[in-house]
Design a protein around this motif. Structure first.
Motif, PDB file in Angstrom:
ATOM      1  N   MET A   1      44.593  28.450  25.271  1.00  0.00           N
ATOM      2  CA  MET A   1      43.740  28.895  26.287  1.00  0.00           C
ATOM      3  C   MET A   1      43.055  30.360  25.604  1.00  0.00           C
ATOM      4  O   MET A   1      43.904  30.977  24.918  1.00  0.00           O
ATOM      5  CB  MET A   1      44.574  29.234  27.576  1.00  0.00           C
ATOM      6  N   PRO A   2      41.906  30.449  25.761  1.00  0.00           N
ATOM      7  CA  PRO A   2      41.364  31.659  25.358  1.00  0.00           C
ATOM      8  C   PRO A   2      42.215  32.991  25.624  1.00  0.00           C
ATOM      9  O   PRO A   2      42.351  33.211  26.804  1.00  0.00           O
ATOM     10  CB  PRO A   2      39.717  31.705  25.694  1.00  0.00           C
ATOM     11  N   GLU A   3      42.146  33.716  24.745  1.00  0.00           N
ATOM     12  CA  GLU A   3      42.803  35.159  25.099  1.00  0.00           C
ATOM     13  C   GLU A   3      41.791  36.229  25.304  1.00  0.00           C
ATOM     14  O   GLU A   3      40.642  35.941  25.354  1.00  0.00           O
ATOM     15  CB  GLU A   3      43.912  35.635  24.023  1.00  0.00           C
ATOM     16  N   GLY A   4      42.210  37.411  25.965  1.00  0.00           N
ATOM     17  CA  GLY A   4      41.245  38.311  26.336  1.00  0.00           C
ATOM     18  C   GLY A   4      40.057  38.962  25.577  1.00  0.00           C
ATOM     19  O   GLY A   4      39.126  39.092  26.127  1.00  0.00           O
ATOM     20  N   HIS A   5      40.343  38.738  24.119  1.00  0.00           N
ATOM     21  CA  HIS A   5      39.325  39.147  23.346  1.00  0.00           C
ATOM     22  C   HIS A   5      37.993  38.254  23.389  1.00  0.00           C
ATOM     23  O   HIS A   5      36.851  38.410  23.182  1.00  0.00           O
ATOM     24  CB  HIS A   5      39.901  39.352  21.867  1.00  0.00           C
ATOM     25  N   THR A   6      38.404  36.807  23.439  1.00  0.00           N
ATOM     26  CA  THR A   6      37.408  35.737  23.625  1.00  0.00           C
ATOM     27  C   THR A   6      36.642  36.118  24.883  1.00  0.00           C
ATOM     28  O   THR A   6      35.232  35.897  24.900  1.00  0.00           O
ATOM     29  CB  THR A   6      38.050  34.362  23.542  1.00  0.00           C
ATOM     30  N   VAL A   7      37.135  36.303  25.776  1.00  0.00           N
ATOM     31  CA  VAL A   7      36.559  36.365  27.253  1.00  0.00           C
ATOM     32  C   VAL A   7      35.613  37.774  27.218  1.00  0.00           C
ATOM     33  O   VAL A   7      34.444  37.485  27.492  1.00  0.00           O
ATOM     34  CB  VAL A   7      37.347  36.499  28.364  1.00  0.00           C
ATOM     35  N   ARG A   8      36.238  38.710  26.256  1.00  0.00           N
ATOM     36  CA  ARG A   8      35.265  39.961  26.189  1.00  0.00           C
ATOM     37  C   ARG A   8      34.144  39.661  25.457  1.00  0.00           C
ATOM     38  O   ARG A   8      32.838  39.994  25.828  1.00  0.00           O
ATOM     39  CB  ARG A   8      36.011  41.030  25.551  1.00  0.00           C
ATOM     40  N   ARG A   9      34.159  38.724  24.390  1.00  0.00           N
ATOM     41  CA  ARG A   9      33.235  38.532  23.517  1.00  0.00           C
ATOM     42  C   ARG A   9      32.183  37.651  24.243  1.00  0.00           C
ATOM     43  O   ARG A   9      30.790  37.787  24.202  1.00  0.00           O
ATOM     44  CB  ARG A   9      33.576  37.653  22.231  1.00  0.00           C
ATOM     45  N   LEU A  10      32.505  36.760  25.170  1.00  0.00           N
ATOM     46  CA  LEU A  10      31.636  35.965  25.944  1.00  0.00           C
ATOM     47  C   LEU A  10      30.797  36.842  26.876  1.00  0.00           C
ATOM     48  O   LEU A  10      29.544  36.576  27.058  1.00  0.00           O
ATOM     49  CB  LEU A  10      32.361  34.929  26.852  1.00  0.00           C
ATOM     50  N   ALA A  11      31.442  37.613  27.572  1.00  0.00           N
ATOM     51  CA  ALA A  11      30.879  38.595  28.638  1.00  0.00           C
ATOM     52  C   ALA A  11      29.796  39.552  27.986  1.00  0.00           C
ATOM     53  O   ALA A  11      28.558  39.439  28.260  1.00  0.00           O
ATOM     54  CB  ALA A  11      31.767  39.547  29.045  1.00  0.00           C
ATOM     55  N   ASP A  12      30.038  39.752  26.461  1.00  0.00           N
ATOM     56  CA  ASP A  12      29.072  40.882  25.974  1.00  0.00           C
ATOM     57  C   ASP A  12      27.802  39.915  25.555  1.00  0.00           C
ATOM     58  O   ASP A  12      26.677  39.981  25.367  1.00  0.00           O
ATOM     59  CB  ASP A  12      29.681  41.142  24.479  1.00  0.00           C
ATOM     60  N   ARG A  13      28.158  38.546  24.926  1.00  0.00           N
ATOM     61  CA  ARG A  13      27.094  37.585  24.410  1.00  0.00           C
ATOM     62  C   ARG A  13      26.309  37.219  25.742  1.00  0.00           C
ATOM     63  O   ARG A  13      25.020  37.344  25.689  1.00  0.00           O
ATOM     64  CB  ARG A  13      27.582  36.335  24.143  1.00  0.00           C
ATOM     65  N   HIS A  14      26.811  36.766  26.987  1.00  0.00           N
ATOM     66  CA  HIS A  14      25.962  36.552  28.176  1.00  0.00           C
ATOM     67  C   HIS A  14      25.091  37.698  28.573  1.00  0.00           C
ATOM     68  O   HIS A  14      23.945  37.523  29.366  1.00  0.00           O
ATOM     69  CB  HIS A  14      26.988  36.028  29.104  1.00  0.00           C
TER      70      HIS A  14
END
Length: 268
Positions: A1-14
């Motif tokens: 499961m992706p950890e928090g840093h991956t979700v932050r990177r996705l938020a920045d990308r989107h």
């Protein structure tokens, strides 16, 4: 499961791809067709990562909430968008870009009170400036459960997964089985500060590296770690291999239904 840093990177990308303009939304798979119809035409105002939860905030007042879980994945690119392949739950497009979501645990629209409820049930996120680590510590100190299990509880600390938790405990020289009530305030502050630094670094690099400079492959003259998760670590998925500090074989055991890894000497 992706950890928090991956979700932050996705938020920045989107945010980079879609913020400030309207989106067209569709659900090729069909499971999010009603939600996509409500979303289509709205302007993406901002994106937000809270722990392992991704939020897209729209000018309609609706928020798209995504939790990737074990199998969820995003893909994106420049137009023209490819034909949907497989189970695409959601496709977003604007004048220049496309974004596909497959296999999430959650993909839903929330109103503002529901967003507040989501935030309220999550713990302190080391990547957020509004985090309240003192509240997390208060819950840890009241519990006799193993510290690793408490740090994995998303209602206590949000965004941390097994890698960050086990590695932060190794770096703090604390056994993962130590009861939460035995953790001192100073030790908690050191763990919290370390999590903030490690996770912020992972946002930049896109991988989890936890070894200090003196324990890198270059410094030690050892081969780089080979693992599908990447990154240089001390104990995670290294059972039987020598501890990079003391040479003792890394231990493995089950804790709260998860594999746990530690050094029996360094974390004694």
């Amino acid at each position: 499961m992706p950890e928090g840093h991956t979700v932050r990177r996705l938020a920045d990308r989107h945010r980079e791809l879609f913020a400030g303009g309207p989106v067209a939304a569709a659900s090729p798979q069909g499971r999010f067709a009603v939600g996509a119809a409500r979303l289509s035409g709205a302007v993406l105002v901002d994106t937000e990562a809270y722990g392992k939860h991704l939020l897209h905030h729209y000018d309609s007042g609706l928020t798209l909430h995504v939790h990737l879980g074990l199998y969820g994945k995003f893909a994106d690119g420049d137009l023209p968008a490819p034909d949907p392949i497989g189970q695409v739950r959601l496709r977003l497009t604007n004048a220049r870009h496309w974004l596909d979501l497959r296999g999430p645990t959650a993909c839903e629209l929330l109103d503002p009170p529901q967003v507040d409820e989501l935030r309220a049930r999550l713990g302190a996120d080391p990547l957020r400036p509004d985090a309240k680590p003192e509240q997390a510590y208060a819950r840890i100190r009241r519990s006799g459960n193993a510290l690793a299990a408490l740090l994995l509880d998303q209602s206590i600390v949000a965004g941390t997964g097994l890698i960050f938790v086990l590695e932060a405990l190794y770096r703090a020289r604390i056994a993962p089985t130590m009861p939460g009530r035995e953790l001192t305030e100073a030790a908690w502050q050191a763990i919290w500060d370390d999590l903030r630094q490690l996770m912020a670094q992972a946002v930049v690099t896109g991988r989890i590296d936890t070894v200090r400079l003196e324990h890198t492959p270059e410094a030690m003259g050892r081969p780089p770690r080979v693992d599908r998760h990447g990154g240089e670590v001390y104990v995670y998925r290294r059972p039987g291999q020598p501890c990079l500090v003391c040479g003792t074989a890394v231990s493995r055991g089950e804790l709260a239904g998860r594999n746990s890894y530690w050094c029996s000497v360094c974390q004694a």
